[in-house]
Design an enzyme around this catalytic site. Structure first.
Site, PDB file in Angstrom:
ATOM      1  N   ASP A  13       0.692  -0.845  -0.024  1.00 30.74           N
ATOM      2  CA  ASP A  13       0.284   0.443  -0.141  1.00 30.74           C
ATOM      3  C   ASP A  13       0.931   1.316   0.299  1.00 30.74           C
ATOM      4  OD1 ASP A  13      -2.076  -1.870   0.495  1.00 30.74           O
ATOM      5  OD2 ASP A  13      -1.782  -1.547   2.482  1.00 30.74           O
ATOM      6  N   HIS A  41      -4.564  -1.507  -5.769  1.00 31.53           N
ATOM      7  CA  HIS A  41      -3.560  -0.030  -5.895  1.00 31.53           C
ATOM      8  C   HIS A  41      -5.325   0.671  -6.931  1.00 31.53           C
ATOM      9  CE1 HIS A  41      -2.500  -2.998  -9.010  1.00 31.53           C
ATOM     10  NE2 HIS A  41      -3.060  -1.357  -9.773  1.00 31.53           N
ATOM     11  N   THR A  42      -4.628   2.395  -6.426  1.00 27.76           N
ATOM     12  CA  THR A  42      -5.626   3.263  -6.398  1.00 27.76           C
ATOM     13  C   THR A  42      -4.956   4.154  -7.541  1.00 27.76           C
ATOM     14  OG1 THR A  42      -7.212   3.147  -4.856  1.00 27.76           O
ATOM     15  CG2 THR A  42      -7.387   5.008  -6.083  1.00 27.76           C
ATOM     16  N   ARG A 142       2.615 -29.346  -7.419  1.00 25.17           N
ATOM     17  CA  ARG A 142       3.088 -29.801  -8.549  1.00 25.17           C
ATOM     18  C   ARG A 142       1.671 -30.252  -8.660  1.00 25.17           C
ATOM     19  NH1 ARG A 142       7.265 -31.012  -6.636  1.00 25.17           N
ATOM     20  NH2 ARG A 142       6.937 -32.787  -6.040  1.00 25.17           N
ATOM     21  N   THR A 238       3.030 -12.674   2.309  1.00 29.49           N
ATOM     22  CA  THR A 238       2.025 -13.205   1.539  1.00 29.49           C
ATOM     23  C   THR A 238       2.914 -14.492   0.999  1.00 29.49           C
ATOM     24  OG1 THR A 238       1.661 -11.819  -0.838  1.00 29.49           O
ATOM     25  CG2 THR A 238       3.324 -11.777  -0.513  1.00 29.49           C
ATOM     26  N   ARG A 302     -10.561  -2.926   5.300  1.00 32.68           N
ATOM     27  CA  ARG A 302     -10.683  -2.796   6.257  1.00 32.68           C
ATOM     28  C   ARG A 302      -9.241  -1.810   6.678  1.00 32.68           C
ATOM     29  NH1 ARG A 302      -7.282  -8.751   7.308  1.00 32.68           N
ATOM     30  NH2 ARG A 302      -6.372  -8.504   5.291  1.00 32.68           N
TER      31      ARG A 302
END
Length: 428
Positions: A13, A41-42, A142, A238, A302
């Protein structure tokens, strides 16, 4: 200088969409190389605001070829929701290219992501519940489904059956959920086949030829360095490589084709989800940063966790990524603060750490050591050069540059495309 990689330097962000869009008119390709629709993303163009989750932000720039690389996991329903929404607003999406080797998020991946988070309770990671992690897990195991599999129904069915043999047992026996239908899953995935056919290609070959022609290719990273599966705050990360090296594996290009690495960093720090955050503010100051900066997730809505700028993390990102240039964003959000703290090191059990602690436990216990800088009250949203900024704002930028490990080449002073102070040419 044909290849430039753009990554986030913090926990996401940071405003990578703005940085990508600012470069977009000067590049030929914009390539998304990792992640999926778990990061948003904005981009603001004039009076229009575009919220993108899966598509590269270069899709908003006429003449640019947007590309989704093999390192991305693709929810095809989300892909076409975004394409249809942009098309309805007059954006041409016909040049989009999609790697035949990209993995596909199936409906059962989303189900597993959501039930697993609920099952973990207080031990949850804080995922977006969009199936990203389970899809990457299948890739590593796999048993994943790739875009190219949609063009051979027998292979697709075989892969879905193999995956659901295992996953339905888990859903039924562990999570007490109903089984997922093989037929319904195959039918769902095949429904997208005709629409994706014109865009599917060998992305690695396409980009190699573009670089041979000396065309400029911008590789746009999702998430950020501190969320990288290997180099982030594991396990609160992530499921992909969000550092600059991920551009090579996630798009199929060799490292020696990359000429410049740009990292985007906010003038303060935010984070979504669980995990350590040494400069986090849990008081009224944190709420003020959240409201002034509009710190609410593009993907989830959020509230983001907020805190002061952390130079320890910036230095780490500069080292891990080989950063040649920083883009500093949201400097305008700090307007009005009398004093602005900057974390220059950590205190861990009485010991000063100028670098990130090796152990997760030490990182959780790290307390920020601050230096303080005078703030400013002037409106800086109209600044277009360093000289236009108040002296204290200039001093803040210069101080961050001195302690962050690389030069700051551009400074964001507002959400619009034009609201940027350029100090050094990112493509020069």
């Amino acid at each position: 200088m044909p290849a430039i990689v753009l990554v986030g330097a913090q926990w996401g962000d940071e405003g990578k969409g703005k940085a990508t869009d600012a470069l977009g008119a000067r590049v030929d390709y914009v390539v998304k190389f990792n992640g999926g629709n778990n990061a948003g993303h904005t981009v603001v163009v004039g009076d229009e605001k575009y919220a993108l989750h899966l598509l590269p932000s270069g899709i908003l720039t006429p003449g640019v070829t947007p590309v989704i690389g093999n390192g991305v996991v693709v929810d095809l329903s989300v892909l076409f929701e975004e394409i249809d929404a942009l098309t309805a607003r007059g954006v041409d999406c016909s040049k989009l290219l999609l790697s035949a080797s990209a993995h596909v998020i199936a409906p059962y991946h989303r189900v597993l992501d959501q039930v697993t988070e609920r099952f973990l309770g207080s031990r949850k990671i804080g995922t977006t519940g969009r199936g990203i992690g389970p899809t990457y897990a299948d890739k590593i195991n796999r048993i994943g489904i790739r875009v190219q599999d949609l063009f051979d129904e027998s292979i697709l069915r075989q892969k879905v059956e193999g995956a659901l043999d295992q996953k339905n047992h888990l859903l039924l026996k562990v999570y007490n959920r109903r089984a997922v239908s093989v037929d319904e899953t195959v039918e769902n995935l095949l429904s997208f086949r005709d629409r994706i056919a014109p865009m599917v290609t060998d992305v690695s070959l396409e980009l190699s030829r573009a670089l041979d022609r000396d065309e400029i290719v911008l590789f746009e990273g999702g998430q950020a360095t501190m969320l990288d599966i290997d180099h982030g705050t594991y396990p609160y990360v992530t499921s992909s490589n969000a550092t600059a090296a991920g551009a090579c594996t996630g798009a199929g290009i060799p490292p020696n084709r990359v000429d410049r690495i740009v990292a985007v960093v906010k003038a303060y720090t935010t984070r979504v989800g669980e995990g350590p955050f040494p400069t986090e503010l849990l008081d009224a100051d944190g709420e003020k940063l959240r409201q002034d900066g509009g710190e609410f997730g593009t993907t989830t809505g959020r509230p983001r966790r907020t805190g002061w700028y952390d130079a320890v993390i910036s230095r780490y990102s500069a080292r891990i990524n080989g950063v040649t240039d920083f883009v500093l964003t949201k400097l305008d959000t700090l307007t009005g603060w009398e004093r602005i703290p900057v974390c220059v090191a950590y205190d861990v059990d009485g010991v000063r750490h100028d670098e990130i602690p090796m152990s997760q436990s030490d990182f959780h216990h790290a307390k920020p050591i601050y230096e303080f800088f005078d703030g400013w009250t002037e409106d800086i949203t109209g600044a277009r050069s360093m000289e236009d900024l108040p002296k204290n704002a200039q001093a803040y930028v210069e101080a961050l540059e001195a302690i962050s490990g690389s030069r700051i080449s551009a400074v964001g002073v507002g959400p619009d495309r034009e609201q940027t102070v350029v100090r050094h040419d990112l493509l020069g």
